[in-house]
Design an enzyme around this catalytic site. Structure first.
Site, PDB file in Angstrom:
ATOM      1  N   ASP A   9     -17.752 -37.294   0.586  1.00  0.00           N
ATOM      2  CA  ASP A   9     -18.048 -35.904   0.001  1.00  0.00           C
ATOM      3  C   ASP A   9     -18.329 -35.848  -1.771  1.00  0.00           C
ATOM      4  OD1 ASP A   9     -17.883 -35.155   2.717  1.00  0.00           O
ATOM      5  OD2 ASP A   9     -15.781 -34.458   2.475  1.00  0.00           O
ATOM      6  N   ARG A  10     -19.067 -34.958  -1.694  1.00  0.00           N
ATOM      7  CA  ARG A  10     -19.424 -34.544  -3.261  1.00  0.00           C
ATOM      8  C   ARG A  10     -18.345 -34.279  -4.015  1.00  0.00           C
ATOM      9  NH1 ARG A  10     -23.006 -29.288  -5.044  1.00  0.00           N
ATOM     10  NH2 ARG A  10     -22.874 -29.571  -7.360  1.00  0.00           N
TER      11      ARG A  10
END
Length: 217
Positions: free
Chosen positions: A46-47
Site C-alpha cells: 500500500d501507498r
C-alpha cells in the site's frame, strides 16, 4: 536472463511505475527510484506502507512469489496504538474475524523498535496520552489492507506498517529508497512433456479369418 530485485519502498510512494491519478499533481511512484525497464512488482504494498517489495521481469517467477498456495509468509513490523495484551496477541495468532471472513493462523509477538529504523516523512502522529509499541506479525495470506484490519479488530490501530520479509528475502542491509539485484531462484514446476513423437501402433500381422477373405471373380 531472469532478473529479480528487492526495493525498500518509502512511505507515500505508489507501488507502480505510473500514476493514473492527477497529472497536475503527480504522486511519487516506483519510477522515481527504480531505473530498470521491463520489471514489474511481484505483489503490492500500500501507498501508506513501507518496506520490502520484489520486482521481476519473469512472469512465472512473479506468479510463484504471489500465489498463496505456495505459502510464502510475509513478516511485518507494525507500530500500533496501545500495548496489546496476551489475549490480543492470541487473537492475532489464531485468526480474527473480518468482514471478508476469519484470517488464517498467524504469528504475533511484541518486539522492540527495529534498530536503525529510518525516520518516516511525514512522521507518525501519536497521542501523548496513549502509549504505542511494535508488533511483529507474520501472515501467510494477502487480503486488502489485512494487517491494518487485523490490528484494528483487536483494538490496536496501526500507526506505521513496514514489510520486513517475503519468504526468505528481507530488508536487511537495504537503505530506504534503494534497490539491488538478487539471485533469482529456480521456480519449481511440473516436468516438461517429452519431445519425442508419439509411437504409432504396429500394423497387425495376423491373417484374416477364412470367411473374411475376398472372393475371386
Amino acid at each position: 536472463m531472469t532478473r529479480l530485485i528487492r526495493f525498500n519502498k518509502p512511505y507515500d510512494v505508489l507501488p507502480q511505475f505510473t500514476d493514473r491519478g492527477s497529472q497536475d499533481s503527480p504522486r511519487p511512484t516506483l519510477s522515481n527510484y527504480i531505473d530498470c525497464p521491463g520489471v514489474y512488482a511481484a505483489g503490492r504494498l500500500d501507498r501508506d506502507s513501507e518496506g520490502l517489495m520484489l520486482l521481476t521481469d519473469n512472469g512465472r517467477l512473479q506468479a510463484w512469489i504471489t500465489d498463496p498456495k505456495h505459502k510464502m509468509d510475509k513478516t511485518y513490523w507494525v507500530q500500533v496504538e496501545g500495548i496489546p495484551d496476551q489475549d490480543a496477541l492470541r487473537a492475532l495468532s489464531e485468526g480474527v474475524e473480518l468482514k471478508d471472513g476469519k484470517t488464517r493462523p498467524a504469528k504475533a509477538r511484541l518486539m522492540p523498535e527495529p534498530p536503525g529504523l529510518w525516520v518516516r516523512t511525514p512522521p507518525v502522529r501519536v497521542r501523548k496520552t496513549v502509549p504505542d509499541c511494535w508488533v511483529e506479525l507474520t501472515i501467510g495470506e494477502g487480503r486488502n489492507r489485512q494487517v491494518r484490519r487485523m490490528t484494528a479488530a483487536v483494538g490496536h490501530p496501526t500507526l506505521r506498517l513496514i514489510r520486513y520479509s517475503i519468504g526468505a528475502w528481507t530488508l536487511d542491509g537495504l537503505a530506504q529508497g534503494t534497490w539491488e539485484d538478487l539471485e533469482p531462484p529456480r521456480v519449481p514446476g511440473p516436468p516438461k512433456p517429452s519431445q519425442k513423437p508419439p509411437r504409432r501402433p504396429k500394423a497387425s500381422l495376423a491373417r484374416p479369418a477364412k470367411g473374411d477373405r475376398p472372393r475371386r471373380r
